[in-house]
Design a protein around this motif. Structure first.
Motif, PDB file in Angstrom:
ATOM      1  N   ILE A   1      67.032 -19.794 -41.056  1.00 39.52           N
ATOM      2  CA  ILE A   1      68.537 -19.846 -40.510  1.00 39.52           C
ATOM      3  C   ILE A   1      69.311 -19.129 -41.442  1.00 39.52           C
ATOM      4  CG2 ILE A   1      70.457 -21.570 -40.127  1.00 39.52           C
ATOM      5  CD1 ILE A   1      68.340 -23.737 -39.751  1.00 39.52           C
ATOM      6  N   VAL A   2      69.019 -19.532 -42.735  1.00 42.16           N
ATOM      7  CA  VAL A   2      69.693 -18.597 -43.917  1.00 42.16           C
ATOM      8  C   VAL A   2      69.637 -17.063 -43.795  1.00 42.16           C
ATOM      9  CG1 VAL A   2      69.985 -17.972 -46.498  1.00 42.16           C
ATOM     10  CG2 VAL A   2      69.867 -20.414 -45.615  1.00 42.16           C
ATOM     11  N   MET A   3      68.514 -16.693 -43.500  1.00 41.18           N
ATOM     12  CA  MET A   3      68.119 -15.184 -43.257  1.00 41.18           C
ATOM     13  C   MET A   3      68.825 -14.642 -41.881  1.00 41.18           C
ATOM     14  SD  MET A   3      66.768 -14.325 -45.898  1.00 41.18           S
ATOM     15  CE  MET A   3      65.990 -15.538 -47.659  1.00 41.18           C
ATOM     16  N   LYS A   4      68.670 -15.343 -40.900  1.00 47.13           N
ATOM     17  CA  LYS A   4      69.315 -14.949 -39.559  1.00 47.13           C
ATOM     18  C   LYS A   4      70.714 -14.763 -39.687  1.00 47.13           C
ATOM     19  CE  LYS A   4      69.349 -16.199 -34.860  1.00 47.13           C
ATOM     20  NZ  LYS A   4      68.736 -17.089 -33.920  1.00 47.13           N
ATOM     21  N   ARG A   5      71.291 -15.678 -40.343  1.00 54.02           N
ATOM     22  CA  ARG A   5      72.846 -15.747 -40.604  1.00 54.02           C
ATOM     23  C   ARG A   5      73.190 -14.436 -41.142  1.00 54.02           C
ATOM     24  NH1 ARG A   5      75.759 -17.435 -36.567  1.00 54.02           N
ATOM     25  NH2 ARG A   5      77.568 -18.234 -37.835  1.00 54.02           N
ATOM     26  N   ILE A   6      72.470 -14.216 -42.398  1.00 56.19           N
ATOM     27  CA  ILE A   6      72.805 -13.000 -43.330  1.00 56.19           C
ATOM     28  C   ILE A   6      72.695 -11.697 -42.601  1.00 56.19           C
ATOM     29  CG2 ILE A   6      71.891 -11.672 -44.979  1.00 56.19           C
ATOM     30  CD1 ILE A   6      71.208 -14.112 -46.629  1.00 56.19           C
ATOM     31  N   VAL A   7      71.646 -11.610 -41.545  1.00 49.31           N
ATOM     32  CA  VAL A   7      71.624 -10.580 -40.704  1.00 49.31           C
ATOM     33  C   VAL A   7      72.464 -10.343 -39.625  1.00 49.31           C
ATOM     34  CG1 VAL A   7      70.057  -9.425 -39.024  1.00 49.31           C
ATOM     35  CG2 VAL A   7      68.828 -10.258 -41.229  1.00 49.31           C
ATOM     36  N   GLN A   8      72.781 -11.562 -38.835  1.00 52.71           N
ATOM     37  CA  GLN A   8      73.938 -11.420 -38.123  1.00 52.71           C
ATOM     38  C   GLN A   8      75.027 -10.980 -38.657  1.00 52.71           C
ATOM     39  OE1 GLN A   8      73.322 -15.617 -36.563  1.00 52.71           O
ATOM     40  NE2 GLN A   8      73.001 -14.921 -34.465  1.00 52.71           N
ATOM     41  N   GLY A   9      75.627 -11.559 -39.670  1.00 49.73           N
ATOM     42  CA  GLY A   9      76.656 -11.066 -40.484  1.00 49.73           C
ATOM     43  C   GLY A   9      76.696  -9.693 -40.608  1.00 49.73           C
ATOM     44  N   GLY A  10      75.724  -9.015 -41.069  1.00 48.38           N
ATOM     45  CA  GLY A  10      75.431  -7.548 -41.382  1.00 48.38           C
ATOM     46  C   GLY A  10      75.526  -6.761 -39.726  1.00 48.38           C
ATOM     47  N   VAL A  11      75.015  -7.285 -38.888  1.00 48.81           N
ATOM     48  CA  VAL A  11      74.839  -6.588 -37.546  1.00 48.81           C
ATOM     49  C   VAL A  11      76.213  -6.590 -36.980  1.00 48.81           C
ATOM     50  CG1 VAL A  11      74.118  -6.703 -35.159  1.00 48.81           C
ATOM     51  CG2 VAL A  11      72.443  -6.990 -37.272  1.00 48.81           C
ATOM     52  N   ARG A  12      76.786  -7.755 -36.937  1.00 46.76           N
ATOM     53  CA  ARG A  12      78.366  -7.753 -36.429  1.00 46.76           C
ATOM     54  C   ARG A  12      79.295  -7.158 -37.259  1.00 46.76           C
ATOM     55  NH1 ARG A  12      77.197 -14.303 -34.948  1.00 46.76           N
ATOM     56  NH2 ARG A  12      76.655 -13.936 -32.640  1.00 46.76           N
ATOM     57  N   LEU A  13      79.167  -7.042 -38.503  1.00 49.11           N
ATOM     58  CA  LEU A  13      80.226  -6.221 -39.337  1.00 49.11           C
ATOM     59  C   LEU A  13      79.904  -4.766 -39.035  1.00 49.11           C
ATOM     60  CD1 LEU A  13      82.081  -5.767 -41.806  1.00 49.11           C
ATOM     61  CD2 LEU A  13      80.088  -5.871 -43.412  1.00 49.11           C
ATOM     62  N   ALA A  14      78.835  -4.450 -38.803  1.00 46.63           N
ATOM     63  CA  ALA A  14      78.683  -3.103 -38.392  1.00 46.63           C
ATOM     64  C   ALA A  14      79.153  -2.714 -37.061  1.00 46.63           C
ATOM     65  CB  ALA A  14      77.037  -2.592 -38.472  1.00 46.63           C
ATOM     66  N   MET A  15      78.932  -3.717 -36.110  1.00 43.79           N
ATOM     67  CA  MET A  15      79.583  -3.456 -34.800  1.00 43.79           C
ATOM     68  C   MET A  15      81.305  -3.329 -35.018  1.00 43.79           C
ATOM     69  SD  MET A  15      81.612  -5.621 -32.519  1.00 43.79           S
ATOM     70  CE  MET A  15      81.148  -7.190 -32.869  1.00 43.79           C
ATOM     71  N   ILE A  16      81.775  -3.954 -35.787  1.00 40.40           N
ATOM     72  CA  ILE A  16      83.213  -3.985 -35.978  1.00 40.40           C
ATOM     73  C   ILE A  16      83.669  -2.713 -36.472  1.00 40.40           C
ATOM     74  CG2 ILE A  16      85.163  -4.927 -37.240  1.00 40.40           C
ATOM     75  CD1 ILE A  16      83.890  -7.739 -37.010  1.00 40.40           C
ATOM     76  N   LEU A  17      82.958  -2.327 -37.652  1.00 36.58           N
ATOM     77  CA  LEU A  17      83.468  -1.136 -38.266  1.00 36.58           C
ATOM     78  C   LEU A  17      83.121   0.015 -37.473  1.00 36.58           C
ATOM     79  CD1 LEU A  17      81.906  -1.958 -42.027  1.00 36.58           C
ATOM     80  CD2 LEU A  17      84.474  -1.901 -41.073  1.00 36.58           C
ATOM     81  N   ASN A  18      81.986   0.084 -36.768  1.00 35.83           N
ATOM     82  CA  ASN A  18      81.827   1.177 -35.528  1.00 35.83           C
ATOM     83  C   ASN A  18      82.835   1.274 -34.662  1.00 35.83           C
ATOM     84  OD1 ASN A  18      79.462   2.504 -36.484  1.00 35.83           O
ATOM     85  ND2 ASN A  18      78.193   1.003 -35.665  1.00 35.83           N
ATOM     86  N   ARG A  19      83.626   0.144 -34.104  1.00 39.01           N
ATOM     87  CA  ARG A  19      84.522   0.212 -33.011  1.00 39.01           C
ATOM     88  C   ARG A  19      85.823   0.395 -33.889  1.00 39.01           C
ATOM     89  NH1 ARG A  19      83.204  -4.781 -29.144  1.00 39.01           N
ATOM     90  NH2 ARG A  19      85.242  -4.168 -28.637  1.00 39.01           N
ATOM     91  N   VAL A  20      86.100   0.100 -34.900  1.00 34.64           N
ATOM     92  CA  VAL A  20      87.224   0.250 -35.455  1.00 34.64           C
ATOM     93  C   VAL A  20      87.565   1.754 -35.925  1.00 34.64           C
ATOM     94  CG1 VAL A  20      88.788  -0.141 -37.723  1.00 34.64           C
ATOM     95  CG2 VAL A  20      87.919  -2.049 -36.243  1.00 34.64           C
ATOM     96  N   PHE A  21      86.135   2.357 -36.790  1.00 36.50           N
ATOM     97  CA  PHE A  21      86.388   3.842 -37.218  1.00 36.50           C
ATOM     98  C   PHE A  21      85.747   4.715 -36.191  1.00 36.50           C
ATOM     99  CE2 PHE A  21      85.888   1.402 -41.541  1.00 36.50           C
ATOM    100  CZ  PHE A  21      87.494   1.442 -41.674  1.00 36.50           C
ATOM    101  N   SER A  22      86.467   4.872 -35.242  1.00 35.56           N
ATOM    102  CA  SER A  22      85.770   5.524 -34.062  1.00 35.56           C
ATOM    103  C   SER A  22      85.800   7.171 -34.620  1.00 35.56           C
ATOM    104  CB  SER A  22      86.549   5.733 -32.858  1.00 35.56           C
ATOM    105  OG  SER A  22      87.866   6.247 -32.887  1.00 35.56           O
ATOM    106  N   ASP A  23      84.849   8.094 -33.996  1.00 35.38           N
ATOM    107  CA  ASP A  23      84.701   9.221 -34.423  1.00 35.38           C
ATOM    108  C   ASP A  23      86.042  10.057 -34.517  1.00 35.38           C
ATOM    109  OD1 ASP A  23      81.559   9.858 -33.013  1.00 35.38           O
ATOM    110  OD2 ASP A  23      81.886   9.202 -34.777  1.00 35.38           O
ATOM    111  N   THR A  24      87.076   9.557 -33.590  1.00 39.66           N
ATOM    112  CA  THR A  24      88.404  10.546 -33.571  1.00 39.66           C
ATOM    113  C   THR A  24      89.386   9.988 -34.941  1.00 39.66           C
ATOM    114  OG1 THR A  24      89.449   8.300 -32.401  1.00 39.66           O
ATOM    115  CG2 THR A  24      88.636  10.219 -31.155  1.00 39.66           C
ATOM    116  N   HIS A  25      88.677   8.935 -35.770  1.00 43.92           N
ATOM    117  CA  HIS A  25      89.439   8.539 -36.906  1.00 43.92           C
ATOM    118  C   HIS A  25      88.648   8.803 -38.124  1.00 43.92           C
ATOM    119  CE1 HIS A  25      91.948   5.300 -34.419  1.00 43.92           C
ATOM    120  NE2 HIS A  25      92.294   6.600 -34.206  1.00 43.92           N
TER     121      HIS A  25
END
Length: 329
Positions: free
Chosen positions: A299-323
């Protein structure tokens, strides 16, 4: 928002055996947990967002986001940053095992939006101004990046969304194998800190009192399976993302129609896991060892990974290529 804001085989086998056990809580990942979450996120960034993140990091970080992912824990008791202390967690009604933003996201004085969910919303919103460049001085974009990255780890630590009366397990005293601990992990108090130079281990008030969910489970896994090598653990986690256990889950983990609202879901997941795996069957004064470790570690390992995957999702959407090529502060 509140005005205060301005596997190779090793891990695959372990998870394969325990996959039905699901994932369990923590009130704030340890240094190791935050480093893993940020490393996983940075490796999943697209080219433009990766460049934006490097732009925002100070030179001495050498482009490594994980080098500063623990920073918000270390400055939370500085006078300047005391207002951030309640942003690391959410206290929910005892035994309700549910989360409601309007009911639960506030500090001890009742100030709304002052919780880890509100913090993620706030710093995500700030980073959406990145494209306006250095002419926009309303926000410190470097701090916003570091706070967002850290809090995305915290909100996925189930005991960070725990019961009010025991402070997310902090007051439940236990023994972890042979030494004293508590269900969450002691709150870290820092009297001094240099942003550039950090020795986390030397600043722990009492190494024997680190929390089961924050740190003990991670350190035990490192010792038992990885010869205390964090890089080896990271490799196994990443292989389970690309080709292994979690490959088919990525699309559901990153499903998010509204970046501001999605943290509600992450907090709800954490309190449900806290109830089912963190608190269940645990009494003060108990000794936790193999059985607890074996069923909670996945459970601990899965939550660590979910946090990383979702952080990447947010940063990819916030920092689009146009910015991506805009330098911000």
């Amino acid at each position: 928002m509140a005005s205060a804001f301005r596997s190779p085989t090793r891990l695959i086998f372990v998870f394969g055996v325990m996959v039905l056990c699901s994932v369990s809580p923590v009130r704030s990942w340890s240094k190791e947990g935050h480093i893993l979450t940020c490393r996983i996120a940075q490796k999943l960034l697209e080219a433009g967002p990766a460049h934006a993140v490097e732009n925002l990091l100070p030179d001495y970080a050498k482009g490594d986001l994980s080098a500063l992912c623990v920073w918000p824990d270390q400055i939370r008791h500085w006078y300047k940053y005391r207002w951030t202390s309640p942003l690391h967690f959410i206290d929910t009604p005892d035994h309700a095992c549910s989360y409601e933003y309007s009911r639960d996201c506030h500090d001890q004085h009742g100030l709304k939006d002052m919780c880890v969910d509100g913090a993620i919303q706030n710093f995500t919103s700030q980073l959406q101004h990145y494209g306006e460049g250095t002419s926009d001085r309303r926000y410190n974009m470097t701090e916003a990046l570091l706070f967002l990255s850290h809090f995305m780890g915290d909100i996925h630590q189930p005991m960070h969304v725990g019961f009010t009366s025991d402070e997310g397990g902090n007051t439940i005293d236990l023994r972890w194998y042979r030494h004293k601990s508590n269900l969450h992990h002691v709150r870290l108090l820092f009297s001094s800190y240099k942003f550039e130079e950090l020795d986390y281990e030397k600043r722990l008030p009492n190494k024997e009192n680190v929390k089961v969910w924050d740190r003990e489970i991670i350190l035990t896994a490192l010792k038992e399976y990885y010869d205390k090598d964090l890089d080896l653990l990271q490799e196994d986690l990443e292989k389970n993302i690309t080709n292994g256990l979690w490959h088919d889950d990525l699309s559901s983990w990153t499903e998010c129609n509204d970046l501001i609202a999605c943290p509600h879901k992450y907090a709800s997941e954490s309190i449900q896991l806290a109830c089912k795996y963190g608190y269940e069957g645990v009494k003060s004064g108990e000794t936790l060892s193999e059985d607890y470790f074996d069923t909670r570690m996945p459970i601990v390992m899965k939550r660590i990974v979910q946090g990383g995957v979702r952080l990447a999702m947010i940063l990819n959407r916030v920092f689009s290529d146009t910015h991506a090529d805009v330098a911000a502060t």
